[in-house]
Design a protein around this motif. Structure first.
Motif: not given
Length: 497
Positions: A79-95
């Motif tokens: 619903m909301i753009d959360l891109s400014r928190w930049k937390f997806t790099d850790d998720l790439i590691l999990v993937l």
């Protein structure tokens, strides 16, 4: 753990109250920021704690906490753009760890959803007229990495992991499709899938959607009926995702041939989806459509030949189903003969070449001559000019002396019947439509014959004058009707003698 529906409603409430038209939007922004900060911090702690452990352990508390946190982030991210928190790099590691070593489904599915949403928001936030080059490069690299990892999961992942990876691939391929070429300066972001990726998507769709349907039994309780309905809905979602790629031309339409061939067999469960896809594909690319239709019919035909050891029983249910499939393809063409002229002629030409592909040197003729009967299901869409052209094309494909063998040997009956169908429109299949120039039944209700047109009853003279006739005994003689004048109502008038 909160229900997904509750999380989605909460995220929708945050999104609604954050609009500037409300006086409390600043308070909502502060509360939302604090919530996301806490969730991101918890997520990073769980990820760092799980790095050294196996992500496939079901009883790991850190993995459970990571799954719960990710599910809440997914609800907000949708619903909301959360891109400014930049937390997806850790998720790439999990993937990456999940692809290499395995991972529980709850964590893997939420990771894929987060990364998919991040890519969507990044594409949506670009300036279409002057996008930043660094952002474009990052987005292309992220897209490529996601596609590669999802492809590995589709091939070798668990059931839920395969499904989520497949949905992610379909969404990403649609978002970064060819339509970006016409949107500002976003052309460099167009992603064209390789043939290996297209084949993997087709194989997964064929296996996950259509396999196991014959083994399903009638439900004995409401719970079993509900479970079967949910499973069928999941299958329809996967099928719709793949057909969407074929409709928009993202994958080659030929990869949908096997899916189209399930039109009749799975008509009850997926007939509406396949019919819509067949129609939309014809409208978007008629040439690729007719080649895909012919390929689909050929594949089913070869399956029947292989199952019946090369000698097809033309009274079997399989052969009837093949003809019904061709008939249903034909019905999707509609009645506008001008628009469908090119694909109809193409189906006949490709069908003729396929049926006559083998050498015509023996008495029995090519082994696939009966395929012409399947092609004839489309013949009633032909106009007279195309019929003559196809007859000439058929003659050009035959060698010298073929006509004599056709007349002597019964194995050539398929070719003779097909040629007769092309030459004579009345032998074409289908009575719902008729090409222009073909004589048909006159319109309107049949006109009842008028009394003047009826032939008057004739009475033999010897019967009129013979003694003992009923009229003479009663003293009456029936005058014959005057056929030159219109008679009034009632029976013929009788004159007493």
């Amino acid at each position: 753990m909160l229900m997904p529906q509750v999380l989605d409603e909460c995220a929708l409430t945050y999104q609604y109250l954050s609009q500037e038209q409300f006086s409390l939007h600043s308070t909502t922004d502060v509360a939302l920021s604090q919530l996301v900060d806490d969730l991101v911090q918890n997520m990073k702690q769980y990820v760092s704690a799980c790095k050294d452990d196996s992500l496939a352990e079901e009883d790991n508390e850190d993995l459970f906490g990571l799954a719960v946190t990710l599910r809440r982030l997914v609800a907000l991210y949708s619903m909301i753009d959360l891109s400014r928190w930049k937390f997806t790099d850790d998720l790439i590691l999990v993937l990456d760890i999940a692809v290499a070593e395995g991972c529980i489904d709850k964590v893997l599915c939420n990771v894929l959803m987060c990364l998919r949403l991040e890519t969507m928001w990044a594409l949506n936030s670009l300036d279409v007229n002057s996008p930043q080059s660094d952002t474009v490069k990052w987005l292309k690299a992220r897209l490529q990495h996601l596609v590669e990892q999802c492809l590995e999961l589709v091939k070798f992942g668990s059931t839920l992991g395969q499904r989520e990876a497949f949905v992610t691939l379909c969404d990403l391929l649609v978002m970064f499709g060819k339509q970006l070429n016409s949107i500002g300066q976003l052309g460099p972001l167009v992603y064209i899938p390789e043939d290996s990726l297209q084949q993997a998507l087709q194989a997964y769709t064929q296996q996950s959607v259509f396999s196991g349907l014959e083994d399903e039994k009638e439900p004995d309780s409401d719970e079993e009926a509900l479970a079967q309905a949910e499973l069928l809905n999941d299958r329809r979602v996967l099928l719709a995702g793949f057909l969407k790629l074929a409709i928009y031309g993202i994958i080659d339409m030929k990869h949908a041939a096997l899916i189209f061939s399930q039109y009749v067999k799975q008509f009850h469960n997926f007939g509406d989806l396949i019919k819509m896809a067949v129609t939309k594909c014809r409208e978007s690319n008629p040439i690729s459509w007719y080649k895909t239709v012919v390929l689909s019919l050929q594949q089913v035909y070869e399956q029947i030949r292989e199952a019946q050891n090369g000698a097809i029983d033309h009274t079997s249910a399989e052969w009837v189903g093949l003809r019904d499939l061709a008939r249903r393809y034909s019905l999707t063409l509609g009645l506008d003969w001008g628009k469908v002229r090119q694909p109809v002629v193409g189906i006949h030409r490709d069908g003729i070449m396929y049926a006559l592909a083998c050498a015509i040197g023996d008495e029995d003729g090519p082994p696939r001559l009966d395929f012409l009967e399947v092609v004839s299901e489309f013949s009633y869409h032909l106009i007279d000019v195309d019929r003559k052209g196809l007859v000439a094309f058929l003659q050009s494909q035959l060698t010298e002396g073929t006509m004599e063998r056709m007349e002597k040997h019964p194995a050539w009956k398929w070719l003779m019947a097909f040629k007769k169908t092309l030459a004579d429109p009345e032998h074409a299949k289908g009575s719902k439509g008729r090409p222009k120039g073909t004589p048909g039944r006159p319109r309107g209700r049949p006109r009842a014959p008028s009394p003047v047109e009826e032939e008057p009853p004739q009475v033999a003279k010897e019967d009129q004058n013979s003694p003992g006739s009923p009229a003479e005994e009663q003293g009456e003689v029936a005058t014959p009707p005057d056929t030159g004048k219109k008679r009034g109502r009632g029976r013929p008038r009788k004159i007493k003698t």
